[in-house]
Write a protein that holds these residues in place. Structure first.
Motif, PDB file in Angstrom:
ATOM      1  N   GLU A 828       0.818  -1.207   0.000  1.00 21.07           N
ATOM      2  CA  GLU A 828       0.000   0.000   0.000  1.00 21.07           C
ATOM      3  C   GLU A 828       0.862   1.271   0.000  1.00 21.07           C
ATOM      4  N   LYS A 829       2.030   1.230   0.621  1.00 18.44           N
ATOM      5  CA  LYS A 829       2.898   2.404   0.651  1.00 18.44           C
ATOM      6  C   LYS A 829       3.982   2.343  -0.421  1.00 18.44           C
ATOM      7  N   GLN A 856       1.864  11.431  -5.577  1.00 23.49           N
ATOM      8  CA  GLN A 856       2.245  11.745  -4.205  1.00 23.49           C
ATOM      9  C   GLN A 856       2.961  13.090  -4.129  1.00 23.49           C
ATOM     10  N   GLN A 865      -2.080  14.735   1.704  1.00 22.09           N
ATOM     11  CA  GLN A 865      -1.517  13.392   1.771  1.00 22.09           C
ATOM     12  C   GLN A 865      -2.391  12.452   0.946  1.00 22.09           C
ATOM     13  N   SER A 867      -3.164   8.142   0.022  1.00 18.96           N
ATOM     14  CA  SER A 867      -3.027   6.773   0.522  1.00 18.96           C
ATOM     15  C   SER A 867      -3.740   5.829  -0.430  1.00 18.96           C
ATOM     16  N   SER A 869      -5.498   1.692  -0.595  1.00 16.78           N
ATOM     17  CA  SER A 869      -5.982   0.551   0.186  1.00 16.78           C
ATOM     18  C   SER A 869      -6.882  -0.301  -0.681  1.00 16.78           C
TER      19      SER A 869
END
Length: 900
Positions: A828-829, A856, A865, A867, A869
Motif C-alpha cells: 500500500e505504501k 504523491q 496526503q 493513501s 488501500s
C-alpha cells in the motif's frame, strides 16, 4: 651497531620532512659583534649563487656605509623599501608584501633581530622572516650572539649593556644552517679604528663602551660555544636519521617555578639554556595558593613571565593548592620532572630564621635536583596589593577595628544583663567579630582584629578593668588560647573565602563553556553559529567581539560585529587575514600587528583555520593572562568545531544528494530503457511496413498508422512523466494556486484519458455544494489523469472506475476507486515509490513506475496526503486529502452522475 627505528619515530620523521617541504629554509650568518663580516659573507655567497643561476633577491641589506659591502650589491636584484612616517621622519623598512609578490627562490634579509618601525605588519623582523618561510621562500639573514633571548642576562652581566633587540631561541633552533663568521678581537678592533665598521664619531663611542677586548673575547667565546652546540645537534640528528644509535631514554624534564618576583626572568632564561643543552622539554609552573588571593599587579607580572616562557618554548601551567611545596612536587613527580629551577631573592637575616619556600622544596624534593637562582638586588619591586587600588590602604583595618568595637558593645551589653557565664560569651562574641573580619576583609585585617580583640578583652573585661594588668595569671592562658583560636579562625576563614571565590570563577568559566557548547550544538548554519558565539563571548569578556570567516578567495568576511569599532578599524581586516593564514595570535598586546585595536584569536578546527575571533576590551593585557587566554582559545575552538561540523553536515548532505541523484539516474536508465525501446520498436516496425509495402490495403494501413500514433502517444506520456518527476524532485515546481471548479478539472482529466478508459465505465459523483477550490488546476488534473491511467492499466476491461469527492473538516477528500484485483498485501505504501511496479494486471508491464510517485509529489506540494488501500468488496481505492482555503465563494452545482 645500528638500531631499527620504531614506527613512531619513522612517522614523526616523515611528518617533519613533509612539514619542512612546505616551508622555506633559513640560513643564519652568525657572529659575535658588528663588523666581523656577516653581511659581507652573506653577499659573497649570494653572488656565487646568482652566478650559479639561482633566483636570488636582496630584500633588505644594511651596508652601514661600507664601500666593500656596497660593491657586492652590484648585479643583485634589490627590492624597494617601504616608506613609513614616524614622528615626522620617513623611515625605510623591509617591504614584506613586495617580497611575497616577487616570491624569489632565495631572499636576503639582513639584521634578524631588528625592531620594525611603528605601522609595520610585524613588530620584529624575525616575524617577517617566519612569514616568508611560511610562503616557501628560503631566507638568508645575519645575527649576533648578544641578540639571543636566552643569553640576554648573561650578555648584560658581561658587557654591562642590556640588549633590547632579541630573537627567540626557537627561531634560531629552527634555522636549517648556521654559518659562523669569526675573526680575532684584535682584528675587529683594528677594523673599528680604521673606520671600516662605524663612522669616526660612532667608532669612538663604541670603543669606549661595547668594543672592549674583554667584552669581545667573552662574546666570541659565547658565539663559539653556541656554534659548537649547534654542530653537535646536527651530528646527533644525522646519527639518528641513519639509525646509528637508539634514541636516548634520559627522561630529562625541567620545571621552572614562576612567580611575580623580578628574579623569575633570570630563572626562566637559565632554565632555557639548560634545557637547550640537555635537549630536554621544560615546564613553567605557577602556583595559586588557596589561602592567598593574588592582586591584579601580581597576576599581571606572572602573565608577563608566562609570555616570556612561552616565547622561549616552555609549556605553561597554573596549579592551585593549599601548600606551595606539596602542590609543586606532586605535579613535578606526576610529569617525571628531574630538575626544578626556583628563584631566591635576598632577604634580611631575621626572615631566614623562619624558613622559606626554597628551604621546603630542598628538604622535600627527594631525588629531584633543585637549582636555586639568586636574584640581583635592586630589581623592580612588585607593587603591593593596595598600590593599584583606589581605596585608602588602611580602610580594611579601620573596618576590622569597627567590627571589634561592635563586638565590644555586644559583650558589654551581655555583661550588663548579667547573662550566665558572661565571660565565655564575651570571648565568643570577639571570635565572631574576628571571623566576620576574615570573611569580608581578608587575612591581614583579620589578624589585626585578632590582636585587637585580645587586647580589648583584657582592657575592658578582665579585672582590674581599664588597664592591661592582669590580677589572675590564669588569664594569660586564656589570652594565648583566644589569640591562637582567633588567628586560626582568621586563616581558615580567609582561605575558605579565597577557595570559594576561585571555585566560583572556575564554575563560571566552566558554565560559560558548557552553555556555549550547548548553544552551538543545537544550531546549524554558519550565520547562526557565529551570531550565538559572538554574543556569548561578548558577554563573557565584557567587550566588543567581531568574527571573521575564511573565504575561498580574497580577504576574510566579517560575519559578526559589523557595528563594532573593530569592523571600522583599518588594521582589523589585514590582522584577521594574517591570523587565519598563520594560525597564530596577533593584534593589540602582541608583537604581531600591535597597532590593531583588538586581540585576534585563530578559530582552528581539526582540518584548517576557519576564521579569526577579535576581542576589544579596555585592558587587553587581561585577555593575555594564562587562564583567560585558555578560556578564549577554548571558546574559539568550540566555535571552530561547530563550524566544521556544520560544513561537514552540508558536505555529507550534498554527497548524499549526489549519490541519490546518481542512483535515480541509474535506476531511471535501467527502468525506462525497456519502456522506451518497446514503443520505438513498434513505431519503427509500423513505419517500415508502410514504407516497404506501398500497396497495403487501406484497413491495414490505418491499423499501422493507429499503432504508430498510439505508441508515440505512449512514448510522449512516458517522457512527460520523467520530466515532471525530475522537476518535482528538484523542487522546481511550486503550485500556482487559483480558484477552480472541481467538476471542470475532473471533466478535463476524463477527456485526456478517454482512449485509456474506452473499455471501462466511469462513474463520477460530486456533491452539489462544493465551493471553489484554491488549487493548481494543471497539477490537480495531472493527479487525476495518473490515477485514472493506473486504474485502466491494472484492471480488467469492463470493470467500473469511480471518482468521488466529499468535504470533511475543511478538507477535500478526492477518491478514485476501481473494481480490479486490488493491491498485494504490504504494497500500500511501496506503490508510491519511484519505479515501483505492481505485478497483477494484464497491462502491468507497460507502466514506468512514475505515475503514482508523481501523484504523491503533487499532493504533498499542496500540503496534503495520499493513501491506497483495498476495498472491502474488491478493487483498489486511492484517496487524496487536500486542505481547503478559507473564504471561498460558494457555487451551487447540480448533483451529477456521469457514466462513460
Amino acid at each position: 651497531m645500528t638500531a631499527r627505528p620504531t614506527p613512531d619515530d619513522l612517522l614523526a620523521r616523515v611528518q617533519a620532512e613533509e612539514a619542512q617541504k612546505q616551508r622555506g629554509t633559513l640560513k643564519i650568518f652568525f657572529g659575535y659583534a658588528a663588523g666581523v663580516g656577516k653581511t659581507y659573507a652573506m653577499l659573497e655567497t649570494a653572488q656565487r649563487a646568482r652566478a650559479a643561476g639561482q633566483d636570488i633577491v636582496v630584500g633588505y641589506v644594511e651596508p652601514h656605509g661600507r664601500a666593500e659591502t656596497e660593491a657586492l650589491l652590484e648585479g643583485l636584484e634589490t627590492l624597494s623599501q617601504q616608506p613609513l612616517d614616524y614622528r615626522g621622519v620617513t623611515l625605510r623598512e623591509f617591504d614584506i608584501d613586495a617580497a611575497l609578490r616577487r616570491h624569489p627562490e632565495i631572499i636576503l634579509v639582513d639584521e634578524l633581530a631588528h625592531t620594525n618601525a611603528a605601522g609595520s605588519r610585524h613588530a620584529k623582523r624575525w616575524q617577517d622572516v617566519e612569514e616568508l618561510r611560511g610562503a616557501g621562500i628560503e631566507v638568508w639573514s645575519t645575527l649576533n650572539v648578544q641578540h639571543i633571548e636566552s643569553l640576554n642576562d648573561v650578555i648584560a652581566q658581561v658587557t654591562g649593556i642590556a640588549v633590547r633587540e632579541t630573537v627567540p631561541d626557537s627561531i634560531i633552533e629552527s634555522a636549517d644552517e648556521l654559518e659562523l663568521i669569526d675573526i680575532p678581537p684584535e682584528e675587529l678592533l683594528s677594523r673599528l679604528q680604521a673606520g671600516r665598521i662605524y663612522l669616526p664619531e660612532q667608532a669612538r663611542r663604541a670603543a669606549g663602551n661595547f668594543f672592549q677586548k674583554t667584552n669581545l673575547s667573552a662574546l666570541r667565546e659565547l658565539s663559539l660555544r653556541h656554534a659548537a652546540q649547534r654542530v653537535h645537534q646536527d651530528v646527533e640528528l644525522g646519527r639518528r636519521e641513519r639509525s646509528v644509535l637508539q634514541s636516548w631514554a634520559t627522561g630529562e624534564r625541567l620545571l621552572v617555578c614562576v612567580g611575580p618576583s623580578p628574579t623569575t626572568t633570570r630563572v626562566i632564561r637559565t632554565a632555557k639554556r639548560m634545557a637547550a643543552a640537555l635537549d630536554a622539554p621544560w615546564l613553567a609552573v605557577a602556583i595559586e595558593l588557596n589561602s592567598i588571593a593574588d592582586s591584579p599587579s601580581r597576576q599581571e607580572q606572572i602573565a608577563r613571565h608566562f609570555r616570556l616562557a612561552e616565547q622561549l618554548g616552555a609549556e605553561t601551567i597554573t596549579l592551585s593548592g593549599s601548600d606551595f611545596t606539596t602542590t609543586l612536587l606532586d605535579y613535578a613527580r606526576s610529569r617525571n620532572v628531574t630538575k626544578i629551577f626556583i628563584g631566591k631573592t635576598r632577604h634580611p637575616r631575621w626572615k631566614r630564621l623562619f624558613g622559606s619556600i626554597v628551604d621546603d622544596v630542598l628538604e622535600q624534593s627527594g631525588d629531584i635536583d633543585v637549582y636555586i637562582i639568586h636574584g640581583e638586588a635592586g630589581g623592580s619591586p612588585i607593587p603591593r596589593p593596595w598600590s593599584a587600588s583606589r581605596d585608602w590602604p588602611w580602610r580594611p583595618y579601620l573596618m576590622s577595628l569597627a567590627a571589634i568595637a561592635m563586638g565590644s558593645g555586644v559583650a558589654w551589653l551581655l555583661k550588663h544583663l548579667q547573662v550566665a557565664d558572661a565571660e565565655a560569651n564575651t570571648v565568643m562574641v570577639f571570635l565572631a567579630a574576628v571571623a566576620v573580619s576574615a570573611y569580608w576583609l581578608g587575612r591581614g585585617p583579620a589578624v589585626f582584629a585578632s590582636i585587637v580583640a585580645v587586647l580589648t578583652f583584657d582592657f575592658c573585661f578582665v579585672p582590674p578593668l581599664w588597664t592591661f594588668a592582669v590580677a589572675d595569671t590564669q588569664y594569660v592562658v586564656t589570652f594565648a588560647v583566644m589569640l591562637s583560636i582567633a588567628l586560626g579562625i582568621s586563616t581558615l576563614t580567609s582561605r575558605l573565602k579565597t577557595q570559594v571565590e576561585r571555585t566560583r570563577l572556575r564554575e563560571q568559566r566552566t558554565a560559560a563553556l558548557y552553555h556555549l557548547g550547548q548553544q552551538l550544538s543545537s544550531l546549524s548554519g554558519s550565520v547562526f553559529l557565529v551570531a550565538v558565539a559572538g554574543k556569548e563571548i561578548a558577554d563573557l569578556c565584557g567587550g566588543e567581539v567581531a568574527i571573521y570567516l575564511r573565504e575561498p578567495s580574497g580577504p576574510p568576511r566579517l560575519l559578526y560585529g559589523e557595528r563594532t569599532r573593530i569592523a571600522t578599524h583599518p588594521v582589523s581586516q589585514p590582522a584577521a587575514h594574517w591570523v587565519i593564514e598563520h594560525d597564530q595570535l596577533a593584534g593589540a598586546g602582541t608583537s604581531t600587528l600591535p597597532n590593531a585595536i583588538a586581540l585576534f584569536f585563530p578559530i582552528t578546527a581539526s582540518q584548517e583555520t576557519t576564521g579569526a575571533l577579535a576581542i576589544l576590551v579596555p585592558d587587553v593585557q587581561r585577555l593575555l593572562e594564562p587562564d583567560q587566554r585558555r578560556l578564549l582559545e577554548a571558546c574559539a575552538n568550540q566555535l571552530a568545531l561547530a563550524l566544521e561540523r556544520d560544513r561537514l553536515a552540508i558536505d555529507a548532505a550534498e554527497s548524499r544528494i549526489r549519490a541519490e541523484a546518481e542512483q535515480v539516474r541509474s535506476t531511471l536508465l535501467s527502468s525506462v530503457s525497456h519502456d522506451l525501446k518497446t514503443p520505438l520498436a513498434a513505431i519503427a516496425g509500423a513505419s517500415s511496413s508502410l514504407l516497404q509495402t506501398p500497396s497495403l490495403p487501406e484497413e491495414v494501413r490505418r491499423q499501422l498508422l493507429e499503432s504508430v500514433a498510439e505508441e508515440a502517444q505512449r512514448l510522449n506520456r512516458l517522457l512527460e512523466n520523467i520530466l515532471q518527476m525530475s522537476r518535482l524532485d528538484a523542487g522546481a515546481v511550486s503550485p500556482n494556486k487559483q480558484w477552480h471548479v472541481l467538476e471542470e478539472i475532473v471533466g478535463s482529466a476524463l477527456h485526456r484519458t478517454a482512449s485509456e478508459l474506452k473499455n471501462h465505465p466511469v462513474k463520477v459523483q460530486l456533491p452539489n455544494d462544493l465551493p471553489l477550490m484554491l488549487f493548481d488546476g494543471l497539477l490537480l488534473e495531472q493527479l487525476l489523469v495518473n490515477l485514472l491511467e493506473n486504474a485502466a492499466r491494472y484492471t480488467p476491461p469492463g470493470t467500473t472506475v469511480c471518482i468521488t469527492a466529499a468535504i470533511d473538516s475543511h478538507k477535500l477528500r478526492l477518491t478514485v476507486s476501481d473494481a480490479g484485483p486490488g493491491l498485494e498485501p504490504g504494497t500500500e505504501k511501496r506503490i508510491f515509490e519511484k519505479f515501483y511496479r505492481a505485478s497483477p494486471g494484464a497491462d502491468s508491464g507497460r507502466g514506468s513506475g512514475l505515475g503514482l510517485a508523481i501523484c504523491q509529489a503533487i499532493v504533498q506540494a499542496h500540503g496534503g496526503q495520499i493513501s491506497a488501500s483495498n476495498r472491502p468488496g474488491g478493487g483498489a481505492e486511492f484517496v487524496a486529502i487536500l486542505p481547503l482555503a478559507p473564504g471561498a465563494p460558494h457555487v451551487p452545482l447540480e448533483e451529477t452522475t456521469q457514466s462513460t
